[in-house]
Motif scaffolding. Structure first.
Motif, mmCIF file in Angstrom:
data_model
loop_
_atom_site.group_PDB
_atom_site.id
_atom_site.type_symbol
_atom_site.label_atom_id
_atom_site.label_comp_id
_atom_site.label_asym_id
_atom_site.label_seq_id
_atom_site.Cartn_x
_atom_site.Cartn_y
_atom_site.Cartn_z
ATOM 1 N N ALA A 41 0.871 -1.173 0.000
ATOM 2 C CA ALA A 41 0.000 0.000 0.000
ATOM 3 C C ALA A 41 0.908 1.223 0.000
ATOM 4 C CB ALA A 41 -0.909 -0.010 1.210
ATOM 5 N N VAL A 42 1.278 1.643 -1.188
ATOM 6 C CA VAL A 42 2.234 2.733 -1.345
ATOM 7 C C VAL A 42 1.493 3.959 -1.872
ATOM 8 C CG1 VAL A 42 4.296 3.470 -2.623
ATOM 9 C CG2 VAL A 42 4.148 1.128 -1.733
ATOM 10 N N TYR A 45 -2.531 4.381 -2.243
ATOM 11 C CA TYR A 45 -3.154 3.055 -2.134
ATOM 12 C C TYR A 45 -3.373 2.627 -0.675
ATOM 13 C CZ TYR A 45 -2.890 1.973 -7.136
ATOM 14 O OH TYR A 45 -3.068 1.960 -8.499
ATOM 15 N N ILE A 104 6.267 0.974 -8.975
ATOM 16 C CA ILE A 104 5.792 0.586 -7.634
ATOM 17 C C ILE A 104 5.274 -0.849 -7.703
ATOM 18 C CG2 ILE A 104 4.014 1.022 -5.880
ATOM 19 C CD1 ILE A 104 4.211 4.025 -6.640
ATOM 20 N N SER A 105 4.534 -1.134 -8.758
ATOM 21 C CA SER A 105 3.944 -2.452 -8.913
ATOM 22 C C SER A 105 5.004 -3.527 -9.167
ATOM 23 C CB SER A 105 2.928 -2.384 -10.059
ATOM 24 O OG SER A 105 2.241 -3.598 -10.155
ATOM 25 N N ARG A 108 7.602 -4.938 -6.523
ATOM 26 C CA ARG A 108 7.155 -5.867 -5.493
ATOM 27 C C ARG A 108 7.917 -7.185 -5.581
ATOM 28 N NH1 ARG A 108 0.748 -5.926 -6.177
ATOM 29 N NH2 ARG A 108 1.364 -5.837 -8.361
ATOM 30 N N ASP A 131 -2.718 -8.057 -4.345
ATOM 31 C CA ASP A 131 -2.927 -6.625 -4.568
ATOM 32 C C ASP A 131 -3.754 -6.078 -3.416
ATOM 33 O OD1 ASP A 131 -1.676 -6.442 -7.028
ATOM 34 O OD2 ASP A 131 -3.380 -5.482 -8.027
ATOM 35 N N VAL A 132 -3.663 -4.773 -3.199
ATOM 36 C CA VAL A 132 -4.422 -4.177 -2.098
ATOM 37 C C VAL A 132 -5.776 -3.609 -2.548
ATOM 38 C CG1 VAL A 132 -3.518 -1.801 -2.238
ATOM 39 C CG2 VAL A 132 -4.159 -2.763 -0.023
ATOM 40 N N ASN A 188 -2.532 -10.240 -9.491
ATOM 41 C CA ASN A 188 -3.141 -9.772 -8.223
ATOM 42 C C ASN A 188 -3.041 -10.807 -7.114
ATOM 43 O OD1 ASN A 188 -4.085 -8.294 -10.329
ATOM 44 N ND2 ASN A 188 -6.124 -7.966 -9.483
ATOM 45 N N TRP A 233 2.598 -5.731 -19.449
ATOM 46 C CA TRP A 233 1.926 -5.660 -18.145
ATOM 47 C C TRP A 233 2.912 -5.882 -17.009
ATOM 48 C CZ3 TRP A 233 -2.198 -3.019 -18.078
ATOM 49 C CH2 TRP A 233 -3.083 -3.055 -19.146
ATOM 50 N N GLN A 234 4.080 -5.273 -17.175
ATOM 51 C CA GLN A 234 5.095 -5.271 -16.116
ATOM 52 C C GLN A 234 5.275 -6.658 -15.492
ATOM 53 O OE1 GLN A 234 2.345 -2.893 -15.752
ATOM 54 N NE2 GLN A 234 3.454 -1.672 -17.222
ATOM 55 N N GLU A 235 5.222 -6.741 -14.164
ATOM 56 C CA GLU A 235 5.536 -8.012 -13.504
ATOM 57 C C GLU A 235 4.540 -9.100 -13.867
ATOM 58 O OE1 GLU A 235 4.028 -5.555 -12.055
ATOM 59 O OE2 GLU A 235 2.375 -6.487 -10.969
ATOM 60 N N GLU A 236 3.342 -8.703 -14.264
ATOM 61 C CA GLU A 236 2.363 -9.719 -14.668
ATOM 62 C C GLU A 236 2.837 -10.464 -15.921
ATOM 63 O OE1 GLU A 236 -2.099 -9.320 -14.141
ATOM 64 O OE2 GLU A 236 -1.892 -8.989 -16.301
ATOM 65 N N LYS A 279 -11.576 1.404 -9.176
ATOM 66 C CA LYS A 279 -10.834 2.560 -8.666
ATOM 67 C C LYS A 279 -10.625 3.571 -9.788
ATOM 68 C CE LYS A 279 -6.057 0.689 -9.173
ATOM 69 N NZ LYS A 279 -6.292 -0.467 -10.057
ATOM 70 N N GLU A 286 0.325 7.596 -9.432
ATOM 71 C CA GLU A 286 1.265 8.719 -9.478
ATOM 72 C C GLU A 286 1.355 9.323 -10.868
ATOM 73 O OE1 GLU A 286 2.816 9.768 -6.627
ATOM 74 O OE2 GLU A 286 1.481 8.263 -5.765
HETATM 75 C C1 LIG Z 1 -6.500 -3.898 -15.821
HETATM 76 C C2 LIG Z 1 -5.072 -3.522 -15.572
HETATM 77 O O1 LIG Z 1 -4.652 -2.443 -15.870
HETATM 78 N N1 LIG Z 1 -4.305 -4.474 -15.010
HETATM 79 C C3 LIG Z 1 -2.904 -4.334 -14.778
HETATM 80 C C4 LIG Z 1 -2.670 -3.396 -13.667
HETATM 81 O O2 LIG Z 1 -3.344 -3.955 -12.560
HETATM 82 P P1 LIG Z 1 -3.967 -3.133 -11.432
HETATM 83 O O3 LIG Z 1 -4.849 -2.037 -11.914
HETATM 84 O O4 LIG Z 1 -4.571 -4.123 -10.522
HETATM 85 O O5 LIG Z 1 -2.668 -2.491 -10.770
HETATM 86 P P2 LIG Z 1 -2.701 -1.682 -9.445
HETATM 87 O O6 LIG Z 1 -2.897 -0.241 -9.730
HETATM 88 O O7 LIG Z 1 -3.629 -2.321 -8.487
HETATM 89 O O8 LIG Z 1 -1.195 -1.895 -8.920
HETATM 90 C C5 LIG Z 1 -0.804 -3.145 -8.405
HETATM 91 C C6 LIG Z 1 -0.564 -3.072 -6.891
HETATM 92 O O9 LIG Z 1 0.639 -2.348 -6.640
HETATM 93 C C7 LIG Z 1 0.496 -1.604 -5.444
HETATM 94 N N2 LIG Z 1 0.556 -0.168 -5.754
HETATM 95 C C8 LIG Z 1 0.505 0.283 -7.031
HETATM 96 C C9 LIG Z 1 0.606 1.633 -7.311
HETATM 97 C C10 LIG Z 1 0.750 2.556 -6.244
HETATM 98 O O10 LIG Z 1 0.842 3.794 -6.402
HETATM 99 N N3 LIG Z 1 0.786 2.069 -4.977
HETATM 100 C C11 LIG Z 1 0.679 0.740 -4.695
HETATM 101 O O11 LIG Z 1 0.703 0.361 -3.533
HETATM 102 C C12 LIG Z 1 -0.851 -1.989 -4.833
HETATM 103 O O12 LIG Z 1 -0.681 -3.090 -3.982
HETATM 104 C C13 LIG Z 1 -1.632 -2.372 -6.060
HETATM 105 O O13 LIG Z 1 -2.745 -3.175 -5.724
HETATM 106 O O14 LIG Z 1 -1.278 -3.284 -13.417
HETATM 107 C C14 LIG Z 1 -0.668 -4.471 -12.973
HETATM 108 C C15 LIG Z 1 0.762 -4.201 -12.567
HETATM 109 O O15 LIG Z 1 1.636 -4.039 -13.570
HETATM 110 C C16 LIG Z 1 -0.836 -5.559 -14.029
HETATM 111 O O16 LIG Z 1 -0.070 -5.257 -15.136
HETATM 112 C C17 LIG Z 1 -2.308 -5.667 -14.410
HETATM 113 O O17 LIG Z 1 -2.497 -6.560 -15.474
#
Ligand SMILES: CC(=O)N[C@H]1[C@@H](OP(=O)(O)OP(=O)(O)OC[C@H]2O[C@@H](n3ccc(=O)[nH]c3=O)[C@H](O)[C@@H]2O)O[C@H](CO)[C@H](O)[C@@H]1O
Ligand SMILES: [Mn+2]
Length: 288
Positions: A41-42, A45, A104-105, A108, A131-132, A188, A233-236, A279, A286
């Motif tokens: 949770a950065v 988040y 940030i993502s 991890r 994920d959070v 996630n 999709w980065q780490e995914e 969300k 950021e």
């Molecule tokens: C629909 C979509 O777009 N999905 C992509 C997006 O997922 P998400 O939209 O699920 O990514 P996200 O914004 O939830 O970021 C992933 C996780 O990183 C942490 N976090 C992230 C940003 C931040 O400012 N602070 C923080 O704490 C937090 O735990 C979060 O749940 O990005 C991911 C990370 O690359 C994957 O690529 C996913 O496929």
């Protein structure tokens, strides 16, 4: 809807009706396992933490020992007054805030790898990395525990493999050719035995580390061909690459990684257990 992926998925994955919760709970009781659970949770988040934790206390590994690790740059924003169930504890781990949400993502992987090496390996038997921006709605219990656990993405399970959003540029270390791949997994949720997740996070970290990130000048693998390429999709993307070569021993159906954006209308989903909340990305992230 295409036929192939959903049919295969229903044969292989954990779904409602494929296990008896009471039998599973009973079987796991005597092992007295501790499940490490990492959640980041950065920045903004931290706002997701309260609902995440409250709902986890109701539905996640109930009756088991759970050691949460909340990785944050803002320890003061972690909800302080929450009462956790018996055998459940929460540790705050201070981490730096990287500039872009993508970093940030993806960072991890590195932070989980080093945390496993430094302390998690002594404090738990299995680990789940979550994920959070998510909430539990139904049981996620020991039926989800395994050596290497991955969850099938709720947006792609009916697609043919050549349409999975894998990284397709062959200059990337996450490259997967069009004719390969079993499932598209969502990052996630993944988990497993400590040594398996250590290997997974270490490998993904090594592949990710070749990017021009903030510490690019000390890139430890100068010959890597992926320099300059951030996977789609980065780490995914890297997780999907890893799981193609190291098959999960347990597949979680999209019941375990639903997305509220998909609503609740899919007839093959009887029960949403854990889902991404809707969300405003522009507001919480950021950068765009
Ligand atoms: C629909 C979509 O777009 N999905 C992509 C997006 O997922 P998400 O939209 O699920 O990514 P996200 O914004 O939830 O970021 C992933 C996780 O990183 C942490 N976090 C992230 C940003 C931040 O400012 N602070 C923080 O704490 C937090 O735990 C979060 O749940 O990005 C991911 C990370 O690359 C994957 O690529 C996913 O496929
Ligand atoms: Mn998310």
């Amino acid at each position: 809807m295409g036929q192939d992926p959903p049919v295969r998925m229903s044969d292989l994955a954990v779904w409602e009706g494929t296990f008896d919760p009471q039998v599973i709970d009973e079987a796991f009781k005597s092992y007295n396992l501790t499940i490490a659970t990492t959640v980041f949770a950065v920045g903004k988040y931290t706002r997701f933490l309260r609902d995440f934790l409250l709902s986890a206390e109701k539905h996640f590994m109930v009756g088991m020992n759970v050691q949460y690790y909340v990785f944050t740059d803002l320890p003061g924003d972690v909800p302080g007054s929450m009462t956790l169930g018996v055998g459940r504890r929460l540790k705050i781990v201070k981490v730096p805030k990287f500039g872009r949400w993508q970093e940030i993502s993806l960072r991890r992987m590195e932070l989980i790898q080093t945390a496993i090496e430094e302390y998690i390996h002594q404090e738990a038997h299995y680990i789940f990395c979550l994920d959070v921006d998510m909430r539990f709605h139904g049981r996620v219990g020991p039926e989800a525990v395994g050596k290497l656990v991955a969850a099938i993405h709720p947006w792609f399970y009916w697609y043919p493999r050549n349409q999975f959003p894998y990284e397709r540029r062959n200059v990337s270390t996450a490259y997967i050719p069009l004719d390969q791949g079993d499932f598209y997994y969502q990052a996630n949720v993944f988990g497993g035995a400590m040594e398996d997740i250590h290997r997974l996070t270490k490998t993904c970290r090594e592949h990710l580390e070749c990017l021009p990130l903030s510490r690019a000048s000390v890139c430890p693998c100068p010959v890597d061909k992926s320099v300059g390429v951030e996977a789609l999709w980065q780490e995914e993307s890297h997780l999907n690459w890893y799981l193609l070569r190291n098959k999960p021993t347990k597949l979680l159906s999209p019941e375990y990684v639903w997305d509220d954006l998909r609503g609740s209308g899919a007839k093959e989903i009887q029960l949403v257990r854990f889902s991404s909340v809707i969300k405003d990305n522009a507001e919480v992230r950021e950068n765009i």
